[in-house]
Scaffold this motif. Structure first.
Motif, mmCIF file in Angstrom:
data_model
loop_
_atom_site.group_PDB
_atom_site.id
_atom_site.type_symbol
_atom_site.label_atom_id
_atom_site.label_comp_id
_atom_site.label_asym_id
_atom_site.label_seq_id
_atom_site.Cartn_x
_atom_site.Cartn_y
_atom_site.Cartn_z
ATOM 1 N N SER A 126 -29.750 4.456 3.809
ATOM 2 C CA SER A 126 -29.727 4.206 2.369
ATOM 3 C C SER A 126 -30.878 3.286 1.998
ATOM 4 C CB SER A 126 -28.395 3.584 1.939
ATOM 5 O OG SER A 126 -28.194 2.337 2.598
ATOM 6 N N SER A 127 -31.125 3.185 0.705
ATOM 7 C CA SER A 127 -32.070 2.195 0.201
ATOM 8 C C SER A 127 -31.543 1.705 -1.137
ATOM 9 C CB SER A 127 -33.473 2.794 0.037
ATOM 10 O OG SER A 127 -33.483 3.774 -0.981
ATOM 11 N N HIS A 128 -32.056 0.566 -1.554
ATOM 12 C CA HIS A 128 -31.611 0.044 -2.849
ATOM 13 C C HIS A 128 -32.121 0.927 -3.988
ATOM 14 C CE1 HIS A 128 -31.241 -3.450 -0.169
ATOM 15 N NE2 HIS A 128 -30.221 -3.755 -0.938
ATOM 16 N N TYR A 129 -33.374 1.375 -3.864
ATOM 17 C CA TYR A 129 -33.975 2.165 -4.932
ATOM 18 C C TYR A 129 -34.643 3.407 -4.360
ATOM 19 C CZ TYR A 129 -33.361 -2.056 -7.742
ATOM 20 O OH TYR A 129 -32.817 -3.135 -8.397
ATOM 21 N N LEU A 130 -34.630 4.463 -5.170
ATOM 22 C CA LEU A 130 -35.368 5.693 -4.873
ATOM 23 C C LEU A 130 -36.208 6.036 -6.088
ATOM 24 C CD1 LEU A 130 -35.960 8.305 -3.228
ATOM 25 C CD2 LEU A 130 -33.960 9.317 -4.366
ATOM 26 N N VAL A 158 -35.945 6.449 -11.410
ATOM 27 C CA VAL A 158 -35.611 5.411 -10.447
ATOM 28 C C VAL A 158 -34.090 5.385 -10.311
ATOM 29 C CG1 VAL A 158 -35.729 2.977 -9.833
ATOM 30 C CG2 VAL A 158 -37.629 4.043 -11.063
ATOM 31 N N TYR A 159 -33.609 5.693 -9.114
ATOM 32 C CA TYR A 159 -32.185 5.596 -8.821
ATOM 33 C C TYR A 159 -31.921 4.277 -8.109
ATOM 34 C CZ TYR A 159 -31.708 10.653 -9.648
ATOM 35 O OH TYR A 159 -31.700 11.908 -10.197
ATOM 36 N N GLN A 160 -30.918 3.535 -8.555
ATOM 37 C CA GLN A 160 -30.441 2.395 -7.777
ATOM 38 C C GLN A 160 -29.207 2.869 -7.020
ATOM 39 O OE1 GLN A 160 -29.587 -1.315 -9.779
ATOM 40 N NE2 GLN A 160 -29.403 -2.393 -7.830
ATOM 41 N N LEU A 161 -29.345 2.971 -5.714
ATOM 42 C CA LEU A 161 -28.292 3.533 -4.875
ATOM 43 C C LEU A 161 -27.440 2.462 -4.209
ATOM 44 C CD1 LEU A 161 -30.472 6.296 -3.177
ATOM 45 C CD2 LEU A 161 -29.027 6.515 -5.215
ATOM 46 N N VAL A 162 -27.969 1.260 -4.102
ATOM 47 C CA VAL A 162 -27.239 0.132 -3.502
ATOM 48 C C VAL A 162 -27.502 -1.094 -4.359
ATOM 49 C CG1 VAL A 162 -26.958 -1.334 -1.449
ATOM 50 C CG2 VAL A 162 -27.497 1.098 -1.175
ATOM 51 N N GLU A 210 -37.524 3.425 -1.506
ATOM 52 C CA GLU A 210 -37.982 4.716 -0.991
ATOM 53 C C GLU A 210 -38.720 5.456 -2.097
ATOM 54 O OE1 GLU A 210 -37.747 6.313 1.923
ATOM 55 O OE2 GLU A 210 -36.199 5.269 3.097
ATOM 56 N N ILE A 211 -39.868 6.031 -1.754
ATOM 57 C CA ILE A 211 -40.676 6.791 -2.697
ATOM 58 C C ILE A 211 -40.751 8.226 -2.203
ATOM 59 C CG2 ILE A 211 -42.893 6.915 -3.890
ATOM 60 C CD1 ILE A 211 -43.340 3.973 -2.904
ATOM 61 N N ALA A 237 -48.286 8.176 -11.690
ATOM 62 C CA ALA A 237 -47.031 7.839 -12.372
ATOM 63 C C ALA A 237 -46.069 7.135 -11.425
ATOM 64 C CB ALA A 237 -46.391 9.107 -12.936
ATOM 65 N N GLN A 238 -45.996 7.596 -10.182
ATOM 66 C CA GLN A 238 -45.133 6.930 -9.198
ATOM 67 C C GLN A 238 -45.561 5.484 -8.985
ATOM 68 O OE1 GLN A 238 -45.505 9.710 -5.849
ATOM 69 N NE2 GLN A 238 -43.263 9.809 -5.776
ATOM 70 N N ILE A 239 -46.856 5.272 -8.795
ATOM 71 C CA ILE A 239 -47.337 3.920 -8.501
ATOM 72 C C ILE A 239 -47.131 3.006 -9.702
ATOM 73 C CG2 ILE A 239 -49.360 2.561 -7.880
ATOM 74 C CD1 ILE A 239 -48.059 4.344 -5.641
ATOM 75 N N ALA A 240 -47.268 3.536 -10.921
ATOM 76 C CA ALA A 240 -47.012 2.714 -12.106
ATOM 77 C C ALA A 240 -45.545 2.273 -12.135
ATOM 78 C CB ALA A 240 -47.358 3.497 -13.369
ATOM 79 N N VAL A 241 -44.642 3.184 -11.788
ATOM 80 C CA VAL A 241 -43.217 2.845 -11.769
ATOM 81 C C VAL A 241 -42.922 1.865 -10.638
ATOM 82 C CG1 VAL A 241 -40.918 3.781 -11.307
ATOM 83 C CG2 VAL A 241 -42.437 4.946 -12.899
ATOM 84 N N VAL A 242 -43.469 2.112 -9.456
ATOM 85 C CA VAL A 242 -43.254 1.207 -8.322
ATOM 86 C C VAL A 242 -43.766 -0.192 -8.661
ATOM 87 C CG1 VAL A 242 -43.941 0.703 -5.938
ATOM 88 C CG2 VAL A 242 -43.219 3.009 -6.571
#
Length: 260
Positions: free
Chosen positions: A66-70, A79-83, A111-112, A129-134
């Motif tokens: 798992s990860s905290h974010y995807l 952006v999913y917060q999974l934990v 996780e990206i 777009a991914q890097i801007a969100v990260v």
């Protein structure tokens, strides 16, 4: 007399309430908070998923990882917060950074969605777009937990013997320029490189000691074995991604020396 009767009635009610409390019952007063405290979160660990959006979400939410974010690879990344950040996500595994083990306990995992290294040896690029969100996500987490730049790391940094993500195309320098991660003094690195080219490279004892100073877990045997090569390659992917062959050349060691 009426006031006296009212006071007596209130006192009786309080006594009755106290008398009915069962053994072991208690209340917690949270009105006072200690000044001497900080967040349990010390590290952020960045990964790629090595698979697509749907599979990544299924694996990270339903399997034994798992990860905290995807962060997805959609044109407008989700952006999913999974934990919850207060809980351990199972993303780091057997890892170490600056002597700290059990990285899951003190880190937030991001996780990206990215396939990483493909069968033909090339790497999938991250989208702008991914890097801007990260970047925005990192800024938020860093601000809330006061995470030090040198503790924003890749999975390959903390587990160099078994992991290569987020890979050489992850834009560490771009993020560091925003205060999100550590970078080296490039002017000093150029000067050190010329010095090494003139005078020769430091020995392997120096290389291993400097990599340990930078946070990496590495053998301290003075030998350029496979384990040391893997650590050098992880360092290169982070700080000199144009060539990450694990060879301690003048440019690599100059960057290492220039790293704060």
């Amino acid at each position: 007399m009426r006031l006296k009767h009212l006071i007596s009635a209130v006192a009786l009610l309080l006594l009755t309430a106290c008398a009915t409390r069962q053994p072991g019952e208690f209340t917690i007063d949270r009105s006072i908070q200690a000044k001497s405290q900080n967040s349990r979160v010390e590290f952020i660990v960045l990964h790629y998923t090595a698979t697509g959006n749907e599979a990544s979400l299924k694996i990270l939410s339903q399997q034994n990882v798992s990860s905290h974010y995807l962060v997805t690879s959609a044109p407008e990344p989700l952006v999913y917060q999974l934990v919850d950040e207060s809980r351990r996500a199972w993303h780091a595994g057997n890892s170490e950074w600056f002597g700290r083990t059990d990285m899951n306990s003190g880190s937030i995992g991001i996780e990206i969605v990215n396939h990483g290294r493909k069968d033909d040896g090339t790497w999938e690029p991250y989208t702008a777009a991914q890097i801007a969100v990260v970047s925005a996500l990192l800024k938020d987490i860093v601000a809330r937990h006061q995470i030090k730049p040198f503790n924003i790391v890749g999975h390959s940094d903390i587990a160099p013997q078994r992991k290569i993500d987020p890979g050489p195309l992850f834009p560490w320098k771009q993020l560091a320029q925003q205060g999100l991660g550590r970078w080296y003094d490039e002017n000093k690195a150029r000067a050190y490189e010329q010095e090494f080219l003139r005078s020769g490279l430091p020995d392997m004892n120096w290389v291993q000691a400097e990599l340990q100073r930078a946070g990496y877990i590495i053998p301290r045997n003075g030998e350029q074995g496979k384990a040391t090569k893997n650590v050098i390659a992880a360092f290169q992917m982070h700080y000199r991604p144009s060539l990450h062959d694990g060879v301690p050349d003048a440019e690599t060691l100059a960057i290492l020396k220039a790293l704060p």
